[in-house]
Design a protein around this motif. Sequence first.
Motif, PDB file in Angstrom:
ATOM      1  N   ASP A 160       2.675   1.799  -3.406  1.00  0.00           N
ATOM      2  CA  ASP A 160       1.441   2.295  -4.575  1.00  0.00           C
ATOM      3  C   ASP A 160       1.143   3.607  -4.179  1.00  0.00           C
ATOM      4  O   ASP A 160       1.295   4.601  -5.063  1.00  0.00           O
ATOM      5  CB  ASP A 160       0.062   1.502  -4.277  1.00  0.00           C
ATOM      6  CG  ASP A 160       0.176   0.099  -4.877  1.00  0.00           C
ATOM      7  OD1 ASP A 160       1.176  -0.571  -5.662  1.00  0.00           O
ATOM      8  OD2 ASP A 160      -0.840  -0.834  -4.408  1.00  0.00           O
ATOM      9  N   TYR A 161       1.120   4.212  -3.020  1.00  0.00           N
ATOM     10  CA  TYR A 161       0.780   5.397  -2.628  1.00  0.00           C
ATOM     11  C   TYR A 161       2.280   6.407  -3.030  1.00  0.00           C
ATOM     12  O   TYR A 161       1.736   7.329  -3.392  1.00  0.00           O
ATOM     13  CB  TYR A 161       0.791   5.704  -1.060  1.00  0.00           C
ATOM     14  CG  TYR A 161       0.300   7.205  -0.777  1.00  0.00           C
ATOM     15  CD1 TYR A 161      -1.007   7.591  -0.891  1.00  0.00           C
ATOM     16  CD2 TYR A 161       1.103   8.059  -0.334  1.00  0.00           C
ATOM     17  CE1 TYR A 161      -1.535   8.974  -0.667  1.00  0.00           C
ATOM     18  CE2 TYR A 161       0.639   9.196  -0.137  1.00  0.00           C
ATOM     19  CZ  TYR A 161      -0.564   9.561  -0.285  1.00  0.00           C
ATOM     20  OH  TYR A 161      -0.926  11.210   0.079  1.00  0.00           O
ATOM     21  N   LYS A 170       0.790  -1.137   0.093  1.00  0.00           N
ATOM     22  CA  LYS A 170       0.028  -0.200   0.068  1.00  0.00           C
ATOM     23  C   LYS A 170       0.715   1.157  -0.016  1.00  0.00           C
ATOM     24  O   LYS A 170       0.634   2.112  -0.758  1.00  0.00           O
ATOM     25  CB  LYS A 170      -0.632   0.103   1.245  1.00  0.00           C
ATOM     26  CG  LYS A 170      -1.878   1.203   1.297  1.00  0.00           C
ATOM     27  CD  LYS A 170      -2.956   0.889   2.308  1.00  0.00           C
ATOM     28  CE  LYS A 170      -4.063   1.928   2.351  1.00  0.00           C
ATOM     29  NZ  LYS A 170      -4.852   1.986   3.642  1.00  0.00           N
ATOM     30  N   ALA A 203       5.355  11.367   2.649  1.00  0.00           N
ATOM     31  CA  ALA A 203       3.689  10.426   2.834  1.00  0.00           C
ATOM     32  C   ALA A 203       3.943  10.157   4.289  1.00  0.00           C
ATOM     33  O   ALA A 203       2.385   9.942   4.760  1.00  0.00           O
ATOM     34  CB  ALA A 203       4.005   9.094   1.997  1.00  0.00           C
TER      35      ALA A 203
END
Length: 107
Positions: free
Chosen positions: A43-44, A40, A73
């Motif tokens: 992907d981010y 995840k 992030a």
Amino acid sequence: MAIDTNPYWDDHEEIIENIAEHPGTILKMYLSERHMPAAKVADYLGVARPGFANMLNAKRAITAPLAVKIEDAIGYPSELLMALMANHELAVAKASATHIERMPELA
């Protein structure tokens, strides 16, 4: 003339080992403790999952652009990631290099 050992390195090997961990393994623990799946996060960040997994498993270096994305992030400091990477690379180089004697002073 090549020599096999460096006295400084021999005396401080254990200390260097402790500060020279690959930043990917530290980041992997950080993500795990926060229940953040690596896929995840990759992907981010917009990076390939296999490459990100390789970095987390200490099989690939972390780059400055990736370190900045990670900081943006999830807030893990990019400066720390890059310092850890530099320490790791230096420790690996010292451990595997053929050391030479110090150059004699010029008269």
